[in-house]
Design a protein around this motif. Sequence first.
Motif, PDB file in Angstrom:
ATOM      1  N   THR A  53       0.860  -1.183   0.000  1.00 47.22           N
ATOM      2  CA  THR A  53       0.000   0.000   0.000  1.00 47.22           C
ATOM      3  C   THR A  53       0.897   1.233   0.000  1.00 47.22           C
ATOM      4  OG1 THR A  53      -1.656  -1.191   1.296  1.00 47.22           O
ATOM      5  CG2 THR A  53      -1.855   1.204   1.215  1.00 47.22           C
ATOM      6  N   TRP A  56      -1.843   4.876   0.924  1.00 50.85           N
ATOM      7  CA  TRP A  56      -3.212   4.391   1.081  1.00 50.85           C
ATOM      8  C   TRP A  56      -3.912   4.056  -0.235  1.00 50.85           C
ATOM      9  CZ3 TRP A  56      -1.286   8.602   3.897  1.00 50.85           C
ATOM     10  CH2 TRP A  56      -0.989   8.294   5.216  1.00 50.85           C
ATOM     11  N   ARG A  57      -3.115   3.680  -1.242  1.00 46.87           N
ATOM     12  CA  ARG A  57      -3.685   3.186  -2.494  1.00 46.87           C
ATOM     13  C   ARG A  57      -2.727   2.185  -3.120  1.00 46.87           C
ATOM     14  NH1 ARG A  57      -6.227   8.241  -5.877  1.00 46.87           N
ATOM     15  NH2 ARG A  57      -6.758   6.552  -7.327  1.00 46.87           N
ATOM     16  N   ARG A  60       1.070   3.353  -7.987  1.00 44.57           N
ATOM     17  CA  ARG A  60       0.769   3.764  -9.353  1.00 44.57           C
ATOM     18  C   ARG A  60       1.547   2.953 -10.380  1.00 44.57           C
ATOM     19  NH1 ARG A  60       0.246  10.418  -9.211  1.00 44.57           N
ATOM     20  NH2 ARG A  60      -1.494  10.495  -7.727  1.00 44.57           N
ATOM     21  N   ARG A  63      -0.314  -0.275 -10.743  1.00 45.04           N
ATOM     22  CA  ARG A  63      -1.591  -0.030 -11.420  1.00 45.04           C
ATOM     23  C   ARG A  63      -1.385   0.176 -12.917  1.00 45.04           C
ATOM     24  NH1 ARG A  63      -3.567   5.849 -10.679  1.00 45.04           N
ATOM     25  NH2 ARG A  63      -1.839   5.993 -12.168  1.00 45.04           N
ATOM     26  N   THR A  87      -5.355   0.109   4.895  1.00 46.82           N
ATOM     27  CA  THR A  87      -5.251   0.479   3.476  1.00 46.82           C
ATOM     28  C   THR A  87      -6.095   1.688   3.109  1.00 46.82           C
ATOM     29  OG1 THR A  87      -7.011  -1.099   2.925  1.00 46.82           O
ATOM     30  CG2 THR A  87      -4.737  -1.892   2.767  1.00 46.82           C
ATOM     31  N   ASP A  89      -8.848   3.904   1.852  1.00 46.21           N
ATOM     32  CA  ASP A  89      -9.929   3.609   0.909  1.00 46.21           C
ATOM     33  C   ASP A  89      -9.332   3.104  -0.408  1.00 46.21           C
ATOM     34  OD1 ASP A  89     -12.532   3.377   0.007  1.00 46.21           O
ATOM     35  OD2 ASP A  89     -12.696   5.468  -0.612  1.00 46.21           O
ATOM     36  N   ALA A  90      -8.300   2.287  -0.302  1.00 44.54           N
ATOM     37  CA  ALA A  90      -7.633   1.768  -1.501  1.00 44.54           C
ATOM     38  C   ALA A  90      -8.578   0.959  -2.376  1.00 44.54           C
ATOM     39  CB  ALA A  90      -6.436   0.905  -1.095  1.00 44.54           C
ATOM     40  N   ARG A  92     -11.448   1.609  -3.366  1.00 47.92           N
ATOM     41  CA  ARG A  92     -12.357   2.420  -4.175  1.00 47.92           C
ATOM     42  C   ARG A  92     -12.064   2.299  -5.675  1.00 47.92           C
ATOM     43  NH1 ARG A  92     -12.238   8.612  -2.757  1.00 47.92           N
ATOM     44  NH2 ARG A  92     -10.050   8.201  -3.237  1.00 47.92           N
ATOM     45  N   GLU A  93     -10.809   2.315  -6.077  1.00 48.40           N
ATOM     46  CA  GLU A  93     -10.478   2.321  -7.499  1.00 48.40           C
ATOM     47  C   GLU A  93     -10.359   0.923  -8.114  1.00 48.40           C
ATOM     48  OE1 GLU A  93      -6.431   3.591  -8.530  1.00 48.40           O
ATOM     49  OE2 GLU A  93      -5.835   3.236  -6.445  1.00 48.40           O
ATOM     50  N   SER A 166      -6.728   8.412   1.024  1.00 45.41           N
ATOM     51  CA  SER A 166      -6.608   7.790  -0.298  1.00 45.41           C
ATOM     52  C   SER A 166      -6.914   8.755  -1.425  1.00 45.41           C
ATOM     53  CB  SER A 166      -7.542   6.571  -0.392  1.00 45.41           C
ATOM     54  OG  SER A 166      -7.175   5.590   0.548  1.00 45.41           O
ATOM     55  N   ASN A 170      -3.013  11.216  -0.915  1.00 47.90           N
ATOM     56  CA  ASN A 170      -2.292  10.412  -1.897  1.00 47.90           C
ATOM     57  C   ASN A 170      -1.809  11.278  -3.057  1.00 47.90           C
ATOM     58  OD1 ASN A 170      -2.617   8.860  -4.686  1.00 47.90           O
ATOM     59  ND2 ASN A 170      -1.958   7.353  -3.167  1.00 47.90           N
TER      60      ASN A 170
END
Length: 250
Positions: A53, A56-57, A60, A63, A87, A89-90, A92-93, A166, A170
Amino acid sequence: MIVYFSGTGNSRYCARFLAQRLGDTAEDATPYLRSGGAAHLTAAQPWVFVCPTYAWRIPRVFRDFLRRSSFSGGKDAYFVMTCGSETGDAQRELPALCAALGLTYRGLFPVAMPDNYLVLFQTPAPEAARESLATVRPRLEEAARLIQRGETLDPLPVKPLDKLKSGIVNQGMYRYFIRTKAFYATDACVGCGKCQALCPLGNIRLQNGRPQWGQNCTHCMACISYCPTKAIEYGKASRGKARYHFPEEL
């Protein structure tokens, strides 16, 4: 198939543990990250994406690697994210990311492990790190059982502060904070090149026997954490702090 990204070993350990428990294979994303290339992978079992993490996401770099790659065969996708404590609000995406990959999002499973981010936090001494690692195997056993049964994981509870961390925090960290200019090597450097070899983005080069950092950095802390002489510092933030990476003997 387990596809993972790891800087200092926590996520690598989790990926290999899950691969063993699930009778699956673990694919390291590092070669693709270094080359900037895409992976084209096929698996009959669900996809399990394992990573740390970052702010908190999902990182990149990981991803973006997933976005440019293709994943055929299995249609379900789980995320296992290592973290210092939570984590944010990791999650969410992640559904949209899975949809873009043609996969069905089945949930996020966080695994708390020792923190390596000595730029902002106090990293644990070796004894404390080993104590906290005692809780990791039961968590991974639980994750393996849920994945093996094909269960959809319950959404994680999210507080307003989690959304803030997040979200704007972030974004701010990536825009203003994740830089390389504060890295330097002290006179304890022996020019072994381990930092160059371990950098998952190929961002370090030795010049006159000393590491020099480029601009393509994700703050994974592999260079500073694995330095055998503890010669690498990050400004004043790292001075006197323990260096943590997953213990090889475990």
